[in-house]
Each structure stands twice: as structure tokens, then as C-alpha cells.
Design an enzyme around this catalytic site. Sequence first.
Site, PDB file in Angstrom:
ATOM      1  N   LEU A  29       0.822  -1.301   0.129  1.00 15.17           N
ATOM      2  CA  LEU A  29      -0.007  -0.035  -0.167  1.00 15.17           C
ATOM      3  C   LEU A  29       0.981   1.409   0.071  1.00 15.17           C
ATOM      4  O   LEU A  29       0.458   2.526  -0.107  1.00 15.17           O
ATOM      5  CB  LEU A  29      -0.920  -0.096   1.237  1.00 15.17           C
ATOM      6  CG  LEU A  29      -1.874  -1.327   1.167  1.00 15.17           C
ATOM      7  CD1 LEU A  29      -2.897  -0.926   2.395  1.00 15.17           C
ATOM      8  CD2 LEU A  29      -2.800  -1.143   0.028  1.00 15.17           C
ATOM      9  N   ASP A  37     -12.964  -7.374  21.444  1.00 16.69           N
ATOM     10  CA  ASP A  37     -12.776  -7.440  19.880  1.00 16.69           C
ATOM     11  C   ASP A  37     -13.944  -7.895  19.253  1.00 16.69           C
ATOM     12  O   ASP A  37     -14.131  -7.548  17.972  1.00 16.69           O
ATOM     13  CB  ASP A  37     -11.571  -8.306  19.889  1.00 16.69           C
ATOM     14  CG  ASP A  37     -10.056  -7.807  20.162  1.00 16.69           C
ATOM     15  OD1 ASP A  37     -10.030  -6.580  20.666  1.00 16.69           O
ATOM     16  OD2 ASP A  37      -9.200  -8.309  19.989  1.00 16.69           O
ATOM     17  N   HIS A  85      -5.400  -3.307  23.700  1.00 18.53           N
ATOM     18  CA  HIS A  85      -5.756  -4.831  23.298  1.00 18.53           C
ATOM     19  C   HIS A  85      -7.232  -4.971  24.054  1.00 18.53           C
ATOM     20  O   HIS A  85      -7.464  -4.268  24.790  1.00 18.53           O
ATOM     21  CB  HIS A  85      -4.926  -5.805  23.473  1.00 18.53           C
ATOM     22  CG  HIS A  85      -3.628  -5.904  22.833  1.00 18.53           C
ATOM     23  ND1 HIS A  85      -3.939  -6.354  21.498  1.00 18.53           N
ATOM     24  CD2 HIS A  85      -2.380  -5.623  22.666  1.00 18.53           C
ATOM     25  CE1 HIS A  85      -2.840  -6.626  20.878  1.00 18.53           C
ATOM     26  NE2 HIS A  85      -1.808  -5.913  21.678  1.00 18.53           N
TER      27      HIS A  85
END
Length: 379
Positions: free
Chosen positions: A73, A168, A138
Site C-alpha cells: 500500500l 474485539d 488490546h
Amino acid sequence: MSAPLKGLKVLDFSTLLPGPFATLYLADLGAKVVHIESPTRPDLVRLMPPYANGQAVAHSYLNRNKQSIALDLKDPNSIALLYQKILEVDIVVEQFRPGVMQRLGLDYATLAQINPKLIYCSITGYGQTGLYKDKAGHDINYLALSGIAGYSGRQQSGPPPLGIQVADVAGGSMHAVMGILAAVIERYQSGIGQYIDISMTDCAVALNNMAAASSLAGGEHAEAEQTHLNGATFYDYYPTQDGRYFAVGSLEPQFMLALGQALELPVLLQKGASFDQADRAEVKQALRDKFASEPFAVWQALFQNLDVCVEPVLSLQEALNSPLAATRNWVVNVPLNAEAVETEPQLACPIKFSRSQASYQYIGQALGAGTWFKSTADD
């Protein structure tokens, strides 16, 4: 049977768990998902053991039904290729920190100029705005800041480190899927796409629902072992004589009565619904003593056919090989590729329809094995 999301095309720039799990569901339900990966910096899930059929099983699962395209990218040629193909795309999912996609020239504002119908979902730990937007995090951090960890676990031992990523998955992944599909429906009315900002911490906060409703109304403030569901009542886990556990959830009067009768515990019948702390402690101790008096197998046999909201705590292996798993089709055998006879067992999509069904075409592909740039717009 039809695939409910057939016809939707998704460009997935995400790695690790939250984004890939969201796009896994979209792919299982029929969307064409193209996973853009770096040719030089592999998704860490590709490196996580154990391995089977030449690659990490977690990657094979999270990326099933998806094409893998290797693109740098930072190379202007890669960006030019994406600009050429973006008119074919309905949905973009990305999981970089805020500002990264803008620096690459792949942000929503830029891509929406090419394709105004584009729906663009960014999944981050703390969202695109606010004090924490540039911080790393996290799952354990999101649960800590959301308030969930503050009233989970035991007063003596503190919050439990969970074996799954609640923020998550239940936060980021599931809310991303809901937001994306809501935007798809809205696009039928407006004719244009929109941007979706998913913060895993925001979504974890929403999981507080019942406790937050009470706290915001000036009622009970949730603390460890102080609510109906986190240890204040007999709704809890109880060790057996041989070190296994049973889960007791018999809160309703009819279940409480049946449990007390099955275990021959008069104190449960007399004080099980009491709000008095001493009564609750007495009931819990009676249940602990009772379950500790016999091994796991004895209680498993007793409760197998009783409808009292009491179930054994199974290991993951036991759960995946249980009669319930078989009757509800928790595990499916997924072909290694579109032409293969060999399969790999994976968790099934849990959503069941009366007319439609999930598809399991192939496990996650090797890096760069996809053919999207060679395909036609209708492929």
C-alpha cells in the site's frame, strides 16, 4: 438455497481478529470478500501455531471464503489499481490507527469521490475522535476502560483474564457487522454510502447494558460479587469432588424449587430468593458443600434430564464433540480450496435461516492466491 448477502463486494484491509472476524461472517453469508494483505509484513495470525495443511489454522478459519491479494500500500501503483477497482466495491473494512488510510490515499473521503455508494467501516480500539484515539490497546485494555472488568471476577482475586476477546468480537466485530448491514439497508433509500466509526471500547461499554441502566438511574452500582449475575447470589460456578465445575443459573422460582428438591437442600427453598447477605452466603455454602460431595459424573448424570438451568462446565474439546454440537452443527468441514476434496474442520457460522444458508467454499488462502485483479466486475 440462496446466500443472503450474495452480490455484496467487500474490500478488507484488516488484520488480526476484529476486522477479519466481521468480514468472515459477511463472507459466510455470501458476500464476496477480498482481503488485501502486505506482501512483506504478514498478518500475525498467519504466524500463530498450530498449523495444518501448510498454514496457521486460525488464519484458515478467519479468512475462509475470502480472496487473498498481496499489495504494497506504499506503492503508488497499488493505490492506482485500487482506485480502478473501487467502483466494483460496496464495502471497505479497515483496522489501522486513525489517519493511516488518509496518508495512503485510501480514506473514506477520497474513495467516496470515486464511488459515492461506498460504505466504509473503520474498526479501532478507541474510535476516530477523543483523547485515546491515537493510543494502542488490546482487548484487556478495552474491558478495563469500559467498566466491565471493574465488576467482574472475585473481590479477593480481582478481574479474571478471559480466554476469549470480548471487546474485539462481541464489541468490535459484531457491532461492525450490524453497522455495515444497517448502512446497506439505508443505502437502498438514499442511494449513497456512508462512513462507520467503530470503537471496540465504545462497543464494550454498550455490553454493560443492565448494570449501566441501574447505575445511570441512581440505583445499584455494580461491584465484584455484588450483583445477581457476578457472584452475589447462588448464580455461580461450583467445584465438584474431583475438581470439575457446574454452572448453576436457577434464578427463577420454578427452577430454584426444582433444584432444591433435586439436591435435597431445604435452605435453598427457604432462603434462595432472599436479599439478605447472610442468607445468600448460607445458600451458596450449602451448594458448595453439596457439589463437593460427589464427582462430576454423578452430577452430570443427575442433571442431564432435569430442566433447572444447571449445566456442566465443559472443556472446549468436550463442547465441540458434544451431542449438542452435533445436533446444532457447530463444526463444519471446509474444503482446502475450490477444487479440493480434502477438508479442514472449522467452527460453523451460527446464524441459521429458513431459506438461506451459510456457504463454506474454502479455507483461508495462501498469501496472494486471489484473482480479484484478473476478474471481471461480475465475477
